[in-house]
Design a protein around this motif. Structure first.
Motif, PDB file in Angstrom:
ATOM      1  N   SER A  11      -7.228  66.853  69.426  1.00  0.00           N
ATOM      2  CA  SER A  11      -8.502  66.252  69.058  1.00  0.00           C
ATOM      3  C   SER A  11      -9.716  67.096  69.449  1.00  0.00           C
ATOM      4  N   SER A  12      -9.481  68.321  69.899  1.00  0.00           N
ATOM      5  CA  SER A  12     -10.577  69.188  70.300  1.00  0.00           C
ATOM      6  C   SER A  12     -10.940  70.142  69.163  1.00  0.00           C
ATOM      7  N   ARG A  26     -17.768  73.254  72.067  1.00  0.00           N
ATOM      8  CA  ARG A  26     -16.458  72.603  72.082  1.00  0.00           C
ATOM      9  C   ARG A  26     -16.686  71.108  72.133  1.00  0.00           C
ATOM     10  N   TRP A  27     -16.021  70.403  71.222  1.00  0.00           N
ATOM     11  CA  TRP A  27     -16.242  68.972  71.106  1.00  0.00           C
ATOM     12  C   TRP A  27     -14.928  68.227  71.027  1.00  0.00           C
ATOM     13  N   GLN A  28     -14.923  67.022  71.554  1.00  0.00           N
ATOM     14  CA  GLN A  28     -13.774  66.118  71.447  1.00  0.00           C
ATOM     15  C   GLN A  28     -14.031  65.159  70.292  1.00  0.00           C
ATOM     16  N   LEU A  29     -13.040  64.997  69.450  1.00  0.00           N
ATOM     17  CA  LEU A  29     -13.113  64.028  68.371  1.00  0.00           C
ATOM     18  C   LEU A  29     -12.187  62.865  68.710  1.00  0.00           C
ATOM     19  N   PRO A  30     -12.349  61.721  68.055  1.00  0.00           N
ATOM     20  CA  PRO A  30     -11.590  60.537  68.450  1.00  0.00           C
ATOM     21  C   PRO A  30     -10.109  60.546  68.062  1.00  0.00           C
ATOM     22  N   ASP A  31      -9.652  61.553  67.322  1.00  0.00           N
ATOM     23  CA  ASP A  31      -8.253  61.609  66.898  1.00  0.00           C
ATOM     24  C   ASP A  31      -7.899  63.062  66.619  1.00  0.00           C
ATOM     25  N   ASP A  32      -6.617  63.335  66.389  1.00  0.00           N
ATOM     26  CA  ASP A  32      -6.177  64.693  66.097  1.00  0.00           C
ATOM     27  C   ASP A  32      -6.744  65.187  64.770  1.00  0.00           C
ATOM     28  N   VAL A  33      -7.167  66.440  64.753  1.00  0.00           N
ATOM     29  CA  VAL A  33      -7.730  67.075  63.567  1.00  0.00           C
ATOM     30  C   VAL A  33      -6.590  67.643  62.727  1.00  0.00           C
ATOM     31  N   SER A  34      -6.533  67.247  61.431  1.00  0.00           N
ATOM     32  CA  SER A  34      -5.484  67.766  60.559  1.00  0.00           C
ATOM     33  C   SER A  34      -6.027  68.643  59.435  1.00  0.00           C
ATOM     34  N   GLY A  35      -7.342  68.713  59.289  1.00  0.00           N
ATOM     35  CA  GLY A  35      -7.948  69.556  58.267  1.00  0.00           C
ATOM     36  C   GLY A  35      -9.435  69.682  58.501  1.00  0.00           C
ATOM     37  N   LEU A  36      -9.995  70.832  58.099  1.00  0.00           N
ATOM     38  CA  LEU A  36     -11.424  71.089  58.265  1.00  0.00           C
ATOM     39  C   LEU A  36     -11.999  71.711  57.001  1.00  0.00           C
ATOM     40  N   ALA A  37     -13.259  71.395  56.702  1.00  0.00           N
ATOM     41  CA  ALA A  37     -13.994  72.040  55.614  1.00  0.00           C
ATOM     42  C   ALA A  37     -15.463  72.083  56.011  1.00  0.00           C
ATOM     43  N   LEU A  38     -16.136  73.147  55.634  1.00  0.00           N
ATOM     44  CA  LEU A  38     -17.538  73.345  55.970  1.00  0.00           C
ATOM     45  C   LEU A  38     -18.397  73.097  54.737  1.00  0.00           C
ATOM     46  N   SER A  39     -19.532  72.426  54.923  1.00  0.00           N
ATOM     47  CA  SER A  39     -20.463  72.222  53.809  1.00  0.00           C
ATOM     48  C   SER A  39     -21.022  73.568  53.378  1.00  0.00           C
ATOM     49  N   GLU A  40     -21.490  73.634  52.143  1.00  0.00           N
ATOM     50  CA  GLU A  40     -22.006  74.882  51.590  1.00  0.00           C
ATOM     51  C   GLU A  40     -23.154  75.451  52.419  1.00  0.00           C
ATOM     52  N   GLY A  42     -23.541  74.975  55.645  1.00  0.00           N
ATOM     53  CA  GLY A  42     -23.090  75.202  57.015  1.00  0.00           C
ATOM     54  C   GLY A  42     -23.572  74.183  58.024  1.00  0.00           C
ATOM     55  N   ALA A  43     -24.248  73.137  57.582  1.00  0.00           N
ATOM     56  CA  ALA A  43     -24.816  72.145  58.501  1.00  0.00           C
ATOM     57  C   ALA A  43     -23.826  71.056  58.891  1.00  0.00           C
ATOM     58  N   ARG A  44     -22.788  70.856  58.062  1.00  0.00           N
ATOM     59  CA  ARG A  44     -21.835  69.779  58.311  1.00  0.00           C
ATOM     60  C   ARG A  44     -20.405  70.310  58.230  1.00  0.00           C
ATOM     61  N   LEU A  45     -19.587  69.790  59.113  1.00  0.00           N
ATOM     62  CA  LEU A  45     -18.168  70.096  59.111  1.00  0.00           C
ATOM     63  C   LEU A  45     -17.430  68.802  58.827  1.00  0.00           C
ATOM     64  N   TYR A  46     -16.536  68.827  57.878  1.00  0.00           N
ATOM     65  CA  TYR A  46     -15.750  67.651  57.516  1.00  0.00           C
ATOM     66  C   TYR A  46     -14.393  67.779  58.192  1.00  0.00           C
ATOM     67  N   ALA A  47     -14.073  66.849  59.066  1.00  0.00           N
ATOM     68  CA  ALA A  47     -12.833  66.889  59.833  1.00  0.00           C
ATOM     69  C   ALA A  47     -11.941  65.723  59.442  1.00  0.00           C
ATOM     70  N   ALA A  48     -10.729  66.030  58.983  1.00  0.00           N
ATOM     71  CA  ALA A  48      -9.749  64.989  58.665  1.00  0.00           C
ATOM     72  C   ALA A  48      -9.115  64.528  59.964  1.00  0.00           C
ATOM     73  N   LEU A  49      -9.196  63.224  60.207  1.00  0.00           N
ATOM     74  CA  LEU A  49      -8.655  62.620  61.423  1.00  0.00           C
ATOM     75  C   LEU A  49      -7.800  61.435  61.000  1.00  0.00           C
ATOM     76  N   THR A  54     -14.331  62.538  59.190  1.00  0.00           N
ATOM     77  CA  THR A  54     -15.534  62.422  60.000  1.00  0.00           C
ATOM     78  C   THR A  54     -16.438  63.609  59.712  1.00  0.00           C
ATOM     79  N   VAL A  55     -17.724  63.347  59.510  1.00  0.00           N
ATOM     80  CA  VAL A  55     -18.702  64.396  59.269  1.00  0.00           C
ATOM     81  C   VAL A  55     -19.319  64.762  60.616  1.00  0.00           C
ATOM     82  N   VAL A  56     -19.245  66.054  60.964  1.00  0.00           N
ATOM     83  CA  VAL A  56     -19.716  66.537  62.265  1.00  0.00           C
ATOM     84  C   VAL A  56     -20.898  67.474  62.053  1.00  0.00           C
TER      85      VAL A  56
END
Length: 81
Positions: A11-12, A26-40, A42-49, A54-56
């Motif tokens: 979840s880190s 370094r950030w803790q998310l509420p669940d395990d990360v299974s995929g990541l994508a960055l917005s065009e 670069g302001a937002r990271l999309y994390a599959a949990l 979750t938008v980070v």
């Protein structure tokens, strides 16, 4: 860009300067990360949990929004245009 975002298999989430390979966040998310994508922009990271995305905020690591998908156990891949 010059920033790399990496999940640790748990979840880190780490923000790394690609030029120096130094960790800049370094950030803790509420669940395990299974995929990541960055917005065009670069302001937002999309994390599959699990069954949600979750938008980070890439500057602060704050989760700004969570989108849940009912009936989905795990999202394995996230992509942006």
């Amino acid at each position: 860009g010059s920033t790399l975002f990496v999940g640790d298999g748990g979840s880190s989430l780490a923000r790394i300067d690609a030029g120096t390979l130094r960790m800049t966040g370094r950030w803790q998310l509420p669940d395990d990360v299974s995929g990541l994508a960055l917005s065009e922009d670069g302001a937002r990271l999309y994390a599959a949990l699990g069954g949600r995305v979750t938008v980070v905020d890439t500057d602060t690591g704050d989760a700004t929004t969570t989108l849940a998908f009912g009936g989905v156990e795990a999202i394995l891949h996230v992509t942006t245009p």
